[in-house]
Every structure is written in C-alpha cells, then in structure tokens.
Write a protein that holds these residues in place. Sequence first.
Motif, PDB file in Angstrom:
ATOM      1  N   MET A   1       0.841  -1.183   0.000  1.00 19.38           N
ATOM      2  CA  MET A   1       0.000   0.000   0.000  1.00 19.38           C
ATOM      3  C   MET A   1       0.882   1.241   0.000  1.00 19.38           C
ATOM      4  O   MET A   1       1.749   1.384   0.840  1.00 19.38           O
ATOM      5  N   ASN A   2       0.642   2.117  -0.941  1.00 16.87           N
ATOM      6  CA  ASN A   2       1.392   3.357  -1.034  1.00 16.87           C
ATOM      7  C   ASN A   2       0.674   4.424  -0.228  1.00 16.87           C
ATOM      8  O   ASN A   2      -0.369   4.917  -0.642  1.00 16.87           O
ATOM      9  N   LEU A   3       1.221   4.775   0.922  1.00 17.49           N
ATOM     10  CA  LEU A   3       0.566   5.756   1.784  1.00 17.49           C
ATOM     11  C   LEU A   3       0.796   7.187   1.324  1.00 17.49           C
ATOM     12  O   LEU A   3       0.159   8.103   1.817  1.00 17.49           O
ATOM     13  N   LYS A   4       1.711   7.388   0.380  1.00 19.19           N
ATOM     14  CA  LYS A   4       1.960   8.737  -0.108  1.00 19.19           C
ATOM     15  C   LYS A   4       0.876   9.159  -1.098  1.00 19.19           C
ATOM     16  O   LYS A   4       0.406  10.284  -1.066  1.00 19.19           O
ATOM     17  N   ASN A   5       0.495   8.260  -1.972  1.00 21.06           N
ATOM     18  CA  ASN A   5      -0.554   8.532  -2.959  1.00 21.06           C
ATOM     19  C   ASN A   5      -1.695   7.539  -2.754  1.00 21.06           C
ATOM     20  O   ASN A   5      -1.661   6.438  -3.301  1.00 21.06           O
ATOM     21  N   ILE A   6      -2.667   7.927  -1.990  1.00 17.16           N
ATOM     22  CA  ILE A   6      -3.771   7.031  -1.651  1.00 17.16           C
ATOM     23  C   ILE A   6      -4.813   7.064  -2.767  1.00 17.16           C
ATOM     24  O   ILE A   6      -5.314   8.117  -3.137  1.00 17.16           O
ATOM     25  N   ASN A   7      -5.126   5.883  -3.299  1.00 21.18           N
ATOM     26  CA  ASN A   7      -6.208   5.749  -4.271  1.00 21.18           C
ATOM     27  C   ASN A   7      -7.308   4.968  -3.564  1.00 21.18           C
ATOM     28  O   ASN A   7      -7.317   3.744  -3.557  1.00 21.18           O
ATOM     29  N   ILE A   8      -8.224   5.703  -2.965  1.00 20.55           N
ATOM     30  CA  ILE A   8      -9.233   5.072  -2.110  1.00 20.55           C
ATOM     31  C   ILE A   8     -10.167   4.155  -2.894  1.00 20.55           C
ATOM     32  O   ILE A   8     -10.577   3.116  -2.397  1.00 20.55           O
ATOM     33  N   GLY A   9     -10.484   4.529  -4.125  1.00 23.04           N
ATOM     34  CA  GLY A   9     -11.351   3.689  -4.945  1.00 23.04           C
ATOM     35  C   GLY A   9     -10.741   2.323  -5.202  1.00 23.04           C
ATOM     36  O   GLY A   9     -11.414   1.295  -5.114  1.00 23.04           O
ATOM     37  N   LYS A  10      -9.456   2.310  -5.506  1.00 23.16           N
ATOM     38  CA  LYS A  10      -8.752   1.050  -5.747  1.00 23.16           C
ATOM     39  C   LYS A  10      -8.703   0.217  -4.471  1.00 23.16           C
ATOM     40  O   LYS A  10      -8.867  -1.005  -4.515  1.00 23.16           O
ATOM     41  N   SER A  11      -8.473   0.872  -3.333  1.00 23.39           N
ATOM     42  CA  SER A  11      -8.433   0.155  -2.047  1.00 23.39           C
ATOM     43  C   SER A  11      -9.786  -0.478  -1.737  1.00 23.39           C
ATOM     44  O   SER A  11      -9.853  -1.613  -1.259  1.00 23.39           O
ATOM     45  N   ILE A  12     -10.854   0.253  -2.010  1.00 25.89           N
ATOM     46  CA  ILE A  12     -12.198  -0.283  -1.777  1.00 25.89           C
ATOM     47  C   ILE A  12     -12.451  -1.474  -2.689  1.00 25.89           C
ATOM     48  O   ILE A  12     -12.957  -2.511  -2.252  1.00 25.89           O
ATOM     49  N   LYS A  13     -12.102  -1.332  -3.956  1.00 21.59           N
ATOM     50  CA  LYS A  13     -12.318  -2.423  -4.913  1.00 21.59           C
ATOM     51  C   LYS A  13     -11.545  -3.671  -4.498  1.00 21.59           C
ATOM     52  O   LYS A  13     -12.080  -4.790  -4.561  1.00 21.59           O
ATOM     53  N   ASN A  14     -10.301  -3.490  -4.045  1.00 26.43           N
ATOM     54  CA  ASN A  14      -9.499  -4.634  -3.589  1.00 26.43           C
ATOM     55  C   ASN A  14     -10.161  -5.346  -2.411  1.00 26.43           C
ATOM     56  O   ASN A  14     -10.192  -6.571  -2.349  1.00 26.43           O
ATOM     57  N   ARG A  15     -10.705  -4.559  -1.482  1.00 26.64           N
ATOM     58  CA  ARG A  15     -11.359  -5.148  -0.304  1.00 26.64           C
ATOM     59  C   ARG A  15     -12.644  -5.881  -0.706  1.00 26.64           C
ATOM     60  O   ARG A  15     -12.935  -6.956  -0.174  1.00 26.64           O
ATOM     61  N   VAL A  16     -13.391  -5.309  -1.645  1.00 27.78           N
ATOM     62  CA  VAL A  16     -14.620  -5.967  -2.132  1.00 27.78           C
ATOM     63  C   VAL A  16     -14.267  -7.309  -2.764  1.00 27.78           C
ATOM     64  O   VAL A  16     -14.933  -8.328  -2.505  1.00 27.78           O
ATOM     65  N   GLU A  17     -13.216  -7.332  -3.589  1.00 23.89           N
ATOM     66  CA  GLU A  17     -12.790  -8.577  -4.230  1.00 23.89           C
ATOM     67  C   GLU A  17     -12.299  -9.588  -3.200  1.00 23.89           C
ATOM     68  O   GLU A  17     -12.564 -10.779  -3.320  1.00 23.89           O
ATOM     69  N   GLU A  18     -11.599  -9.096  -2.191  1.00 23.31           N
ATOM     70  CA  GLU A  18     -11.089  -9.964  -1.128  1.00 23.31           C
ATOM     71  C   GLU A  18     -12.237 -10.640  -0.383  1.00 23.31           C
ATOM     72  O   GLU A  18     -12.177 -11.830  -0.076  1.00 23.31           O
ATOM     73  N   LEU A  19     -13.286  -9.876  -0.082  1.00 26.93           N
ATOM     74  CA  LEU A  19     -14.434 -10.414   0.657  1.00 26.93           C
ATOM     75  C   LEU A  19     -15.471 -11.071  -0.243  1.00 26.93           C
ATOM     76  O   LEU A  19     -16.417 -11.682   0.252  1.00 26.93           O
ATOM     77  N   GLN A  20     -15.329 -10.887  -1.554  1.00 27.28           N
ATOM     78  CA  GLN A  20     -16.251 -11.443  -2.551  1.00 27.28           C
ATOM     79  C   GLN A  20     -17.695 -11.025  -2.277  1.00 27.28           C
ATOM     80  O   GLN A  20     -18.605 -11.849  -2.245  1.00 27.28           O
ATOM     81  N   ILE A  21     -17.894  -9.730  -2.106  1.00 26.94           N
ATOM     82  CA  ILE A  21     -19.233  -9.185  -1.864  1.00 26.94           C
ATOM     83  C   ILE A  21     -19.870  -8.860  -3.204  1.00 26.94           C
ATOM     84  O   ILE A  21     -19.236  -8.256  -4.073  1.00 26.94           O
ATOM     85  N   SER A  22     -21.120  -9.232  -3.355  1.00 30.35           N
ATOM     86  CA  SER A  22     -21.810  -9.013  -4.628  1.00 30.35           C
ATOM     87  C   SER A  22     -22.183  -7.541  -4.809  1.00 30.35           C
ATOM     88  O   SER A  22     -22.424  -6.821  -3.834  1.00 30.35           O
ATOM     89  N   ASN A  23     -22.247  -7.126  -6.069  1.00 27.26           N
ATOM     90  CA  ASN A  23     -22.638  -5.750  -6.383  1.00 27.26           C
ATOM     91  C   ASN A  23     -24.067  -5.469  -5.927  1.00 27.26           C
ATOM     92  O   ASN A  23     -24.381  -4.344  -5.549  1.00 27.26           O
ATOM     93  N   GLU A  24     -24.902  -6.486  -5.952  1.00 20.92           N
ATOM     94  CA  GLU A  24     -26.298  -6.326  -5.522  1.00 20.92           C
ATOM     95  C   GLU A  24     -26.365  -5.914  -4.046  1.00 20.92           C
ATOM     96  O   GLU A  24     -27.094  -4.994  -3.678  1.00 20.92           O
ATOM     97  N   ARG A  25     -25.571  -6.574  -3.217  1.00 17.60           N
ATOM     98  CA  ARG A  25     -25.539  -6.230  -1.789  1.00 17.60           C
ATOM     99  C   ARG A  25     -24.987  -4.821  -1.580  1.00 17.60           C
ATOM    100  O   ARG A  25     -25.498  -4.059  -0.766  1.00 17.60           O
ATOM    101  N   ILE A  26     -23.944  -4.489  -2.320  1.00 18.26           N
ATOM    102  CA  ILE A  26     -23.347  -3.153  -2.214  1.00 18.26           C
ATOM    103  C   ILE A  26     -24.363  -2.089  -2.613  1.00 18.26           C
ATOM    104  O   ILE A  26     -24.510  -1.070  -1.927  1.00 18.26           O
TER     105      ILE A  26
END
Length: 140
Positions: free
Chosen positions: A1-26
């Motif tokens: 994780m690059n703390l100097k240049n935070i890309n919050i959208g990418k971090s959220i997407k990575n966490r969603v993929e990690e947890l395998q949450i469906s778009n419908e639930r989101i």
Amino acid sequence: MNLKNINIGKSIKNRVEELQISNERICRFLHCNDSEIEKMYDSHSIDCELLLRWSKLLEYDFFRLYVGHLILYSPMPKNTPLQASSMHTNKHLTFRKNIYTQEIKDFIISKVKSGSMTVSQITATYNIPKTTICKWIVKN
C-alpha cells in the motif's frame, strides 16, 4: 500500500474482491446502482459519509489510510505556540504509544529491507525514533 498517494477507490475495490461481496448487496447498502459503484472504484477521493458507509460494509477502517499518511508525511512542527500553551495548561500530558498502524510499520520495514532508505534516513524523514524502528525490524 502506497501511503503517499492514496487511491481510495482502488483500495475499496481490492477489499470488495477480497471479501467477494456481490454488487447487488453493495447497491442495496449504499443506495446506488452499478455504474455509480464503478465510478467510486475509479475515483481518487470519496465523500466522508460515503467512505464511512464503505468502512461499515467492508468492515475495514479506510480512514486509517489517511491517518497513516498524516503520521508519515505531515508531522507536527515542533515548538508551535499551540503546543507551548497546551503544555502550560495541561500538566498531565502523556506520550501516546502505538500511534503507528500496521500499514505504517510494514511500509517502514519494507523501506529498510529493500535498501531504499536506511534507519537513519527514516528517522530524519518521518521523525520516528530509531529504537522504535529497530524493534519493528526485530519483531519481523
């Protein structure tokens, strides 16, 4: 994780993929549609209320990324008038331990292990005590 240049959208997407949450639930939780979710994944910043909802849904404190950035890249200047006045009014100031998150520790350790920075350089750049960095290295 690059703390100097935070890309919050990418971090959220990575966490969603990690947890395998469906778009419908989101979509139900955030009250939005698929295209809005994709825009959030592509965005560099997100409204605080929305980020709080994402944090609850994904059970991860995304604000911690920004706190880590502040700790590493925006240290408080020493001997400011505010600090001086607070020292006189509050006689029981205590040193806060554990202000460094695991992400920060990992970032610093990776800098040392990769050889991109020495312990002395990290101490000078980020104002982290040398003994603290050495303890992190020993534990890892």
